[in-house]
Write a protein that holds these residues in place. Structure first.
Motif, PDB file in Angstrom:
ATOM      1  N   ASP A 116      90.728   1.491 -19.855  1.00  0.00           N
ATOM      2  CA  ASP A 116      91.833   1.286 -18.746  1.00  0.00           C
ATOM      3  C   ASP A 116      93.162   1.531 -19.136  1.00  0.00           C
ATOM      4  O   ASP A 116      94.147   1.584 -18.537  1.00  0.00           O
ATOM      5  CB  ASP A 116      92.031  -0.427 -18.418  1.00  0.00           C
ATOM      6  N   ASP A 117      93.252   1.906 -20.415  1.00  0.00           N
ATOM      7  CA  ASP A 117      94.275   2.472 -20.963  1.00  0.00           C
ATOM      8  C   ASP A 117      94.607   4.159 -20.784  1.00  0.00           C
ATOM      9  O   ASP A 117      95.619   4.650 -21.164  1.00  0.00           O
ATOM     10  CB  ASP A 117      94.551   2.341 -22.526  1.00  0.00           C
ATOM     11  N   ASP A 118      93.260   4.615 -20.507  1.00  0.00           N
ATOM     12  CA  ASP A 118      93.236   6.199 -20.241  1.00  0.00           C
ATOM     13  C   ASP A 118      93.692   6.697 -18.966  1.00  0.00           C
ATOM     14  O   ASP A 118      92.838   6.297 -17.848  1.00  0.00           O
ATOM     15  CB  ASP A 118      91.794   6.751 -20.689  1.00  0.00           C
ATOM     16  N   PRO A 119      94.761   7.190 -18.800  1.00  0.00           N
ATOM     17  CA  PRO A 119      95.315   7.781 -17.314  1.00  0.00           C
ATOM     18  C   PRO A 119      94.121   8.486 -16.676  1.00  0.00           C
ATOM     19  O   PRO A 119      94.138   8.570 -15.378  1.00  0.00           O
ATOM     20  CB  PRO A 119      96.486   8.750 -17.839  1.00  0.00           C
ATOM     21  N   GLU A 120      93.507   9.499 -17.386  1.00  0.00           N
ATOM     22  CA  GLU A 120      92.603  10.126 -16.875  1.00  0.00           C
ATOM     23  C   GLU A 120      91.253   9.406 -16.353  1.00  0.00           C
ATOM     24  O   GLU A 120      90.858   9.757 -15.289  1.00  0.00           O
ATOM     25  CB  GLU A 120      91.829  11.220 -17.895  1.00  0.00           C
ATOM     26  N   PHE A 121      90.998   8.506 -17.040  1.00  0.00           N
ATOM     27  CA  PHE A 121      89.916   7.324 -16.423  1.00  0.00           C
ATOM     28  C   PHE A 121      90.587   6.630 -15.327  1.00  0.00           C
ATOM     29  O   PHE A 121      89.410   6.585 -14.185  1.00  0.00           O
ATOM     30  CB  PHE A 121      89.702   6.334 -17.783  1.00  0.00           C
ATOM     31  N   LEU A 122      91.654   6.295 -15.486  1.00  0.00           N
ATOM     32  CA  LEU A 122      92.214   5.661 -14.097  1.00  0.00           C
ATOM     33  C   LEU A 122      92.052   6.466 -12.841  1.00  0.00           C
ATOM     34  O   LEU A 122      91.802   6.086 -11.843  1.00  0.00           O
ATOM     35  CB  LEU A 122      93.520   4.834 -14.605  1.00  0.00           C
ATOM     36  N   ARG A 123      92.748   7.693 -12.923  1.00  0.00           N
ATOM     37  CA  ARG A 123      92.488   8.649 -11.992  1.00  0.00           C
ATOM     38  C   ARG A 123      91.143   8.740 -11.371  1.00  0.00           C
ATOM     39  O   ARG A 123      91.077   8.847 -10.347  1.00  0.00           O
ATOM     40  CB  ARG A 123      93.267  10.052 -12.522  1.00  0.00           C
ATOM     41  N   GLU A 124      90.154   9.101 -12.212  1.00  0.00           N
ATOM     42  CA  GLU A 124      88.809   9.177 -11.981  1.00  0.00           C
ATOM     43  C   GLU A 124      88.240   8.084 -11.156  1.00  0.00           C
ATOM     44  O   GLU A 124      87.718   8.177 -10.205  1.00  0.00           O
ATOM     45  CB  GLU A 124      88.140   9.422 -13.067  1.00  0.00           C
ATOM     46  N   LEU A 125      88.828   6.791 -11.591  1.00  0.00           N
ATOM     47  CA  LEU A 125      88.168   5.549 -10.578  1.00  0.00           C
ATOM     48  C   LEU A 125      88.863   5.732  -9.360  1.00  0.00           C
ATOM     49  O   LEU A 125      88.316   5.283  -8.321  1.00  0.00           O
ATOM     50  CB  LEU A 125      88.583   4.327 -11.596  1.00  0.00           C
ATOM     51  N   GLU A 126      90.279   5.793  -9.320  1.00  0.00           N
ATOM     52  CA  GLU A 126      90.887   6.055  -7.921  1.00  0.00           C
ATOM     53  C   GLU A 126      90.230   7.134  -7.217  1.00  0.00           C
ATOM     54  O   GLU A 126      90.099   6.572  -6.073  1.00  0.00           O
ATOM     55  CB  GLU A 126      92.317   6.152  -8.241  1.00  0.00           C
TER      56      GLU A 126
END
Length: 71
Positions: A49-59
């Motif tokens: 949840d600190d990784d912006p790329e991971f958060l973009r992928e979830l969104e």
């Protein structure tokens, strides 16, 4: 008579050892040279949840599954 002399000698030895560890270069060695700082590793996310790329992928997945943005 020997016990107090041994006690004084033991105290002197302890004091000398403590001074030697405090100043490893001995007397008159001058200041210690500065160490080079370690090279900094690039900052990386510590958790998903600190990784912006991971958060973009979830969104992106949430929008694709839902059709609308989750709040």
């Amino acid at each position: 008579m020997i016990v107090p002399v041994l006690l004084v000698v033991a105290v002197i030895v302890v004091v000398l050892i403590l001074r030697a560890t405090k100043n490893p270069g001995g007397l008159g060695s001058g200041p210690r040279p500065m160490r080079r700082p370690r090279p900094q590793r690039p900052a990386r996310p510590l958790a998903p949840d600190d990784d912006p790329e991971f958060l973009r992928e979830l969104e992106r997945r949430a929008r694709r599954d839902d059709g609308s943005k989750n709040a």
